[in-house]
Design a protein around this motif. Sequence first.
Motif, short mmCIF file in Angstrom:
data_model
loop_
_atom_site.label_atom_id
_atom_site.label_comp_id
_atom_site.label_asym_id
_atom_site.label_seq_id
_atom_site.Cartn_x
_atom_site.Cartn_y
_atom_site.Cartn_z
N VAL A 4 0.84 -1.19 0.00
CA VAL A 4 0.00 0.00 0.00
C VAL A 4 0.88 1.24 0.00
O VAL A 4 2.05 1.20 0.34
N PHE A 5 0.26 2.36 -0.42
CA PHE A 5 0.87 3.67 -0.26
C PHE A 5 0.22 4.34 0.95
O PHE A 5 -1.00 4.30 1.11
N LEU A 6 1.02 4.99 1.78
CA LEU A 6 0.49 5.53 3.04
C LEU A 6 -0.49 6.67 2.84
O LEU A 6 -1.23 7.00 3.77
N THR A 7 -0.52 7.27 1.66
CA THR A 7 -1.47 8.37 1.42
C THR A 7 -2.75 7.89 0.74
O THR A 7 -3.59 8.71 0.37
N ASP A 8 -2.91 6.58 0.58
CA ASP A 8 -4.07 6.07 -0.13
C ASP A 8 -5.32 6.15 0.75
O ASP A 8 -5.32 5.70 1.90
N GLY A 9 -6.40 6.69 0.18
CA GLY A 9 -7.64 6.87 0.94
C GLY A 9 -8.35 5.59 1.28
O GLY A 9 -9.25 5.57 2.13
N ARG A 10 -7.98 4.49 0.63
CA ARG A 10 -8.65 3.23 0.92
C ARG A 10 -8.17 2.59 2.22
O ARG A 10 -8.81 1.69 2.75
N ILE A 11 -7.04 3.06 2.75
CA ILE A 11 -6.57 2.53 4.04
C ILE A 11 -7.58 2.86 5.14
O ILE A 11 -8.09 1.96 5.81
N PRO A 12 -7.94 4.14 5.36
CA PRO A 12 -8.96 4.42 6.37
C PRO A 12 -10.35 3.95 5.95
O PRO A 12 -11.15 3.54 6.79
N ALA A 13 -10.66 4.02 4.65
CA ALA A 13 -12.00 3.65 4.20
C ALA A 13 -12.31 2.18 4.48
O ALA A 13 -13.45 1.84 4.82
N LEU A 14 -11.30 1.31 4.33
CA LEU A 14 -11.49 -0.12 4.57
C LEU A 14 -11.02 -0.54 5.96
O LEU A 14 -11.03 -1.72 6.29
N ASP A 15 -10.61 0.44 6.78
CA ASP A 15 -10.11 0.18 8.14
C ASP A 15 -8.96 -0.81 8.12
O ASP A 15 -8.89 -1.74 8.93
N LEU A 16 -8.03 -0.59 7.17
CA LEU A 16 -6.82 -1.41 7.13
C LEU A 16 -5.77 -0.82 8.07
O LEU A 16 -5.82 0.35 8.43
N VAL A 17 -4.81 -1.64 8.44
CA VAL A 17 -3.72 -1.21 9.31
C VAL A 17 -2.41 -1.30 8.51
O VAL A 17 -2.02 -2.39 8.07
N ALA A 18 -1.77 -0.16 8.31
CA ALA A 18 -0.47 -0.13 7.64
C ALA A 18 0.61 -0.41 8.67
O ALA A 18 0.68 0.25 9.71
N LEU A 19 1.46 -1.38 8.39
CA LEU A 19 2.49 -1.79 9.34
C LEU A 19 3.65 -0.79 9.35
O LEU A 19 4.07 -0.29 8.31
N ASP A 20 4.14 -0.50 10.54
CA ASP A 20 5.25 0.44 10.70
C ASP A 20 6.54 -0.15 10.14
O ASP A 20 6.70 -1.38 10.05
N ASP A 21 7.45 0.74 9.82
CA ASP A 21 8.75 0.37 9.22
C ASP A 21 9.87 0.85 10.15
O ASP A 21 10.57 1.81 9.85
N PRO A 22 10.07 0.20 11.32
CA PRO A 22 11.02 0.72 12.30
C PRO A 22 12.47 0.70 11.83
O PRO A 22 13.30 1.44 12.37
N ARG A 23 12.82 -0.10 10.83
CA ARG A 23 14.19 -0.14 10.33
C ARG A 23 14.40 0.86 9.20
O ARG A 23 15.49 0.90 8.61
N SER A 24 13.37 1.66 8.92
CA SER A 24 13.45 2.68 7.86
C SER A 24 13.96 2.10 6.55
O SER A 24 14.81 2.68 5.87
N PHE A 25 13.41 0.92 6.19
CA PHE A 25 13.82 0.31 4.93
C PHE A 25 13.34 1.14 3.74
O PHE A 25 14.09 1.42 2.81
N PHE A 26 12.07 1.53 3.77
CA PHE A 26 11.53 2.25 2.62
C PHE A 26 12.04 3.69 2.61
O PHE A 26 12.08 4.36 3.65
N PRO A 27 12.43 4.18 1.45
CA PRO A 27 12.87 5.58 1.35
C PRO A 27 11.72 6.53 1.69
O PRO A 27 10.55 6.16 1.67
N LYS A 28 12.08 7.77 1.97
CA LYS A 28 11.07 8.81 2.13
C LYS A 28 10.58 9.21 0.74
O LYS A 28 11.38 9.39 -0.18
#
Length: 319
Positions: A232-256
């Motif tokens: 998923v993309f963190l700015t996608d409106g379907r995350i709150p609309a479908l009540d999905l949970v985006a998992l945190d990235d504590p190791r900062s693998f994904f670029p900003k």
Amino acid sequence: MRKLLSAVTAVVASVSLVSCGLGTGGGFTPSGELAGEVSEIDLDGLNIAVGSKNFTEQILLGKIAVVLFQSAGANVNDLTNIPGSTSSRQAQITGDVDFGFEYTGTAWITYLGETDPIPDEQAQYEAVRDADLAQNDLVWLPPAPMNNTYSMAVTRENAEEYGLETLGDIAKLPPEKQTYCVEGEFNARNDGFGPMLEAYELTPPDSGRLSIVDTGAIYAAIDGGTCTMGEVFLTDGRIPALDLVALDDPRSFFPKYNMAPVIDREVLEEYPQIADLLQPITEDLTNERMQELNARVDVAGEDYADVAYEYLVELGVVE
């Protein structure tokens, strides 16, 4: 010479892009008059080609630019909805596209060929800004707060049942529950699926537990149980609309992936007021704000151009 023939080349660029299989947005996009803090800006005489990639957020951002430039008096060639990051980037490198909204992480890793993302958002932006100007004569204006980075998302039910909060928690799932839905580009990127699994020491799935699907279908696939986890993309409106949970990235693998306006240097030098015109947009677009706009298209089914126009009116820069 490119400036003198910009009106002609804009049309040629549009034809060229279409003939090469690059379907673009086009169509009618409403416009108004500039208002508020940008009301005195005048882009009369500017011919500008606006491009975007072919997913919801990018098309929507492209239409925001089209409405804004048109409302400022510019003649806009709408080349939004170019399929894929590579094609969109190439169109801007060659000058077929003069302006687009881009992401710092995509430029750093995919376009500029770097392997190590810079964890600090401002430092990452500055590194991309300086490199792209030096190498390609492209100017990166100040970025928005929104960070459209990747993550994996799960249903709230699965998050609560298995204690899933971070990407590393995927290891808690029984092997048969470690099923993934990703799209093809993410599966192939060097900041994508395979390297993510390696960074979190997760077992790569066999072919029966990995589904390659279109980006737009992933959210429904997670919600419907086709797969436990999906890209998923963190700015996608379907995350709150479908009540999905985006998992945190504590190791900062994904670029900003902060979004910023990117424009041809010659165009900006001739019309420096473009920077002031775009400033209210980049200052306003947080993750939450972008989720709301994306949801109006992906969830409510509204038209890109209508959402873009109404957003600018609500922001007070167009009337």
